[in-house]
Design an enzyme around this catalytic site. Sequence first.
Site, PDB file in Angstrom:
ATOM      1  N   LEU A 215      45.092   4.365  43.158  1.00 55.24           N
ATOM      2  CA  LEU A 215      43.922   4.161  42.394  1.00 55.24           C
ATOM      3  C   LEU A 215      44.371   3.380  41.119  1.00 55.24           C
ATOM      4  O   LEU A 215      43.474   2.485  40.498  1.00 55.24           O
ATOM      5  CB  LEU A 215      43.884   5.669  41.800  1.00 55.24           C
ATOM      6  CG  LEU A 215      42.542   6.192  41.359  1.00 55.24           C
ATOM      7  CD1 LEU A 215      41.456   5.769  42.392  1.00 55.24           C
ATOM      8  CD2 LEU A 215      42.461   7.878  40.935  1.00 55.24           C
ATOM      9  N   CYS A 216      45.644   3.246  40.639  1.00 48.72           N
ATOM     10  CA  CYS A 216      46.050   2.406  39.536  1.00 48.72           C
ATOM     11  C   CYS A 216      45.593   0.702  39.914  1.00 48.72           C
ATOM     12  O   CYS A 216      45.398  -0.091  38.980  1.00 48.72           O
ATOM     13  CB  CYS A 216      47.313   2.639  39.256  1.00 48.72           C
ATOM     14  SG  CYS A 216      48.456   2.789  40.362  1.00 48.72           S
ATOM     15  N   THR A 217      45.946   0.460  41.227  1.00 56.92           N
ATOM     16  CA  THR A 217      45.712  -1.040  41.814  1.00 56.92           C
ATOM     17  C   THR A 217      44.150  -1.288  41.234  1.00 56.92           C
ATOM     18  O   THR A 217      43.807  -2.119  40.789  1.00 56.92           O
ATOM     19  CB  THR A 217      45.823  -1.155  42.933  1.00 56.92           C
ATOM     20  OG1 THR A 217      47.593  -1.006  43.283  1.00 56.92           O
ATOM     21  CG2 THR A 217      45.812  -2.440  43.386  1.00 56.92           C
TER      22      THR A 217
END
Lengths: 450, 183, 535
Positions: A215-217
């Site tokens: 998700l952070c990517t």
Amino acid sequence: MSSGEVQTAEYLQRRWLNIRKLLERSGPFCHPDFEPSAEILDFTMNSCKILIVGAGGLGCELLKDLALMGFKKIHIIDMDTIELSNLNRQFLFRKNDIGLSKAKCAVEFVNKRVPGCEATAHHCAIQDMDDGFYRQFHIVVCGLDSIVARRWLNGMLASLLQYNDDGSLDQSSVIPLVDGGTEGFKGNARVILPGMSACIECTLDLYPPQITFPLCTIANTPRLPEHCIEYVKVLQWSKENPWGNTIPLDGDDPHHVAWVLEKAQERAMKHGISGVTYRLTQGVLKNIIPAVASTNAVIAAACATEVFKLASSCCVNMNNYMVLNIADGVYTYTFSAERRADCVACSNSTKVMALESDATLQTIYTKLCEDQLFMMKSPGITTIINGRNKTLYMSSIKSIEERTRDNLKKKITDLGLYNGAEILVADVTTPNTITIKLNVIENLDVDMPS
Amino acid sequence: MIKLFSLKQQKKDEEGTARAGGSQKKATAAQLRITKDLNELNLPKTCSTEFPDQDDLLNFKLIICPDEGFYRGGRFVFSFKVGPNYPHEPPKVKCETAVYHPNIDLEGNVCLNILREDWKPVLTVNSIVYGLQYLFLEPNPEDPLNKEAADELQSNRRLFEQHVQRAMRGGYVGSSYFERCLK
Amino acid sequence: MASPSPKSPEQSEKNKQYDRQLRLWGDHGQIALEKGHICLINATALGTEILKSIVLPGVGAITIVDDCTVSEEDIGSNFFLETSSKGLNRGSETLRLILELNPAVQGHAVQEPTGQILQENPDFFKSFTVVIATALGEKTIKELSQHLWDINVTFVLGRSVGFLGSFRIQIKEHAIIESHPDNEQPDLRLDVPFPALSQYLDSIDIETLDLKDHGHIPWIVIIYKAVMKWQKIQNDNRWPMSRKEKNEVRDLIREFIRKDENGIPINEENFEEALRAVTTALCPTFLPVKIQDLIYCSAATNLTKESSPFWIMCSALRGFIEAEGKGKLPLRGVLPDMTASTEHYVKLQNIYRAQAAFEAEAVYRKVQEIINQLHCDCISEADVKLFCRHAHNLHLVRGSSIASEYQSGPVASYIARHLEEPDVMMVHYILLRASEMFRSEHSRAPGDWEPEGDIAILKACVSKLLTDVSCPPFPKDDHVHEMCRYGGAEIHSVSAFLGGCIAQEAIKIITKQYKPVNNLFVYDGASTNTATFTF
């Protein structure tokens, strides 16, 4: 006078001469049970009921293949309707059929093309049908693209298994499942004898997990065009709700796809990423798997051959899993997938508990903890009543414990349990949730002659 | 060796014929597995669960009340939705409490590897609970979802701590409003 | 709330219809397919199943050559026939029903016997991209395959009897630029960095990066830095090659990982990836032998006006490798995905892309020089770029004629070797051949009427074939018996299996993408076994 004396019975017709040679002649590689006779074709035609699950790429092929292998009593179930992108492989459908039921259209076509074929369509989800429906079939053959649906069907067929008193499997309750799957130029076909050989759940790790990006990517360090599209899909849509709060993203709505494309392109541009196209956007949103007519034809044919072998015993079945790749030459590999002794679906974990009719849930709980057969530590007990899950007692979760504590005092009959009902019990002492069948004995005091 | 299977002797019931004791609906593999997971749930003392319907084990809430770290004294609610493909696919988890946190965005999306790319069927609800709890003890600025919060945690821990406190008491941090979530 | 109205998507009907396959062979593959013209000889169940999976994806045109009239058995096994087809010409009837599958496909039916066409109008076959035949007699197989070999038209011969089937592809030369390998080695040039790459790699100092950047530099940089450090320690400019040396590089990477206040290494995904990527990233840049053979073979060194674009590009590629390339293939220019900040990743990706474009341009200039010298047709820059991007995986098939299977020589000894192994799939091939021989001698399939009586006769055919390849007779009669049991029956599901395979082989040949079978494929539906032999 029977009609057979005036005209040749269908299974003796010249039309079927090709398969009759296999069925009416013996050969050195036949199944040991095989006794060649004209009646085998009579059986496959007039008695053997086959269910095809899915009327898509594999389903269309299967229906054609089986109809030409002498099966007449074929049912096919699919909840989907026909789309334009199906037509490059689902050869029973035409442009005019777009929007119609796949199952109905396929059946109509094949019944018309193959005289005598009595295929039946079910335009609904597999979950809409009950065990009575599935029990009527001799063989189920499945061409699905969904793992959930496969697992459900596998569970259904496993649940139809009957066991003898000594715990051995009653083979007459086995409904073989022939399963095919394709993805681009790759595919697999397998034969499952529920309760006897590896089932879908035994080999769940053969299905690769879907690719997901962190998700952070997606949120902060996109690198690929896919990351930009996922960003719009996972984060931006619910933030902006472009069609209002109640409208979820629909990958089949071209306006939605266009919106995502536009936003994903903006994001890609901002980060210097190239390659966000309409095709890719649609592919990511709908998780599109490439599909081509040839792979479906090959896998369906391999499945149909196995159905024919199962129904006729004219040849030993594949043991039991074939993988195919036609991207580099044509490559197949057949191996024997192994059963899991602790499989949640097909291992016979059903145990029996004898109870008197005035027993309470506490009686069951105590037996689970103290009876030599169980010796559990802290069993959680659930059941299914009228198709709904019901939690009877679970001590590990405080809120549930509080709300189910009173059940312990209740008579089992007041909880909706009965002789033959099954309860599901989870405990640290067993690797899986186990099924326990209640054997309710009439209270001895009542029937005892005085 | 497996006894050879032969269909020859089989007789099939007509559709709809019920067999004695055979008509009770069977539990799905996902259902069986989540029952097992929940029965063995071993919550840390800072966590509790809430089941709106005790008969529906597939939908529930997890409440985390950290007793140390930046988020001490807060009360954070997560919703769990376990789908029919469990445990092949992970449960869907969202944070229902607005929180100023580097790994949780304002829509409640949670950046935790085992909820997405690193999920494996051997993991359980318990693994997720521990993962979430750890996020409150050790917020990870390396993999941010709330970039502002992450940058702040890295550049000015004091300010970050103040902002977390303000958000938990209820109020604005930057342009975002946070509901009070202190116990 | 008003609906937002982004500009409506530009996707044609055709793109929608073919979407699922365009994801496999692309728009250019589809264009090639739509230029293809397939000739099918004999519309058996196998024949129509092949056509089905070629017509659905949208081949340009099909021509069916068939002089048979439809029998009841045909209707029982062939889906593209109706009850009313009985007694009519099989080619015309199947054509009518197959064309229903895709109105975009052109179709023709020819009712003359193949033998007659071969004698009276052999040029008929010149217009086809691929000729496919099923249920062909031994004599016609020999004559047709020889003719198609001579006029350089690809030929696929399919067979389907009982549970057995095979197909044989006869193709003189087939060059594939897009072979779509399953896993490609990345082309990174870490051992011989080009100037822009060196500059970038040297601009980063791992030791001084702040923690956030440290966790977001691509593993390419990490591995390169570790190797530089390794070379410094060794005081040697060698590239680490051995297992031991690679492990030393791994240890250096571990030393790069930052530690927290307690001295415990911080979990940094990019460093984890670097450790996993050491083996592939340290693989030195080299010219594969396969490609070397290709660019130095006579077709590439002795160009003529008739040389195909593939050979012209191979020649230009050789020119590049010998000059600017300094022994290396042009850079592929594809960066594998890796944990990195957007900035680092995109920058690195652009560096690779720019260099690849630069090198492809050099190859393109050489292509133009050759074209000017030979006065032959132009090759587009896009084609050269595609060629360069796939230069590591170029693939050339040089086939053999089917006629060679009927002669003593290398094919015979190849067959003999497999029979001695013994390879049961080769036994099946012999049986398929033997039943063709039986048919040509007795005008019926072995076991057509009753199996037992034909066993001895079929065995004689097998013996003759085995003598031809200098092999002893089979120890047992079971496979011969099984073939007689089949009685020449065509089983629909067996034909459908082979039909799908052959259709895809034809599509591979027309689109020049993916590698076709080289060159004989055998299928046994009874044992679910397949094999590929190269004659």
